[in-house]
Design an enzyme around this catalytic site. Sequence first.
Site, PDB file in Angstrom:
ATOM      1  CB  CYS A  17      47.680 -61.188-110.776  1.00 29.90           C
ATOM      2  SG  CYS A  17      47.618 -59.746-111.857  1.00 29.90           S
ATOM      3  CD  GLU A  51      51.706 -54.276-109.437  1.00 31.54           C
ATOM      4  OE1 GLU A  51      51.131 -53.836-110.453  1.00 31.54           O
ATOM      5  OE2 GLU A  51      51.233 -55.193-108.737  1.00 31.54           O
TER       6      GLU A  51
HETATM    7 ZN    ZN Z   1      49.182 -58.251-111.180  1.00 25.01          ZN
END
Ligand code: ZN
Length: 177
Positions: free
Chosen positions: A106, A149
């Site tokens: 991420c 997401e």
């Molecule tokens: Zn992320």
Amino acid sequence: MTTMPHIVQDGDSVLRECAQTVPLKDISSVKIQKVISDMKKAMDSQKDGVAIAAPQIGVPLRIFVVSDKIMKEADKEYKSIGRDLVFINPEITKLSRDKHEVEEGCLSVRWKYGKVSRSIKATVSGYNELGEKVVRGASGLLAQVFQHETDHLDGVLFIDKAFDVQDIPPEDLENGK
Ligand code: ZN
């Protein structure tokens, strides 16, 4: 002069908020269009920037963007629409019962990587940057991205679900370790 939008890192409370719905009449506004353009800039500033959610640039709104360029490079099954995918007020409407374990990282959790169990297929419905209703089904990487997401928009990070989490600093990545 343009300034690069800052990518917020784990520990910042904005990543833990439940992001707010965007009023549909606001999609065409300068404010929302600027948020989308800032998200793309921040995403494109990272070599591994496959997608980004608005809270990752400090904006607690329900928007995420997927890089058309990176998706094309990463997944030959991916069907391009010729531009980045923008989802406003996205909702996952279908998830396959079949799951697989996939590697995940991420842009807001540098430089950790781990394995996460994700549905192999997912369908998202929402609105694009023109305010048009969009529904997109996906499998593989794009389905994984949809789940990662939409988690961001609910204040969830992949490390909450991941196992075998490892720190892999960029030098190691570049050396192929
Ligand atoms: Zn992320």
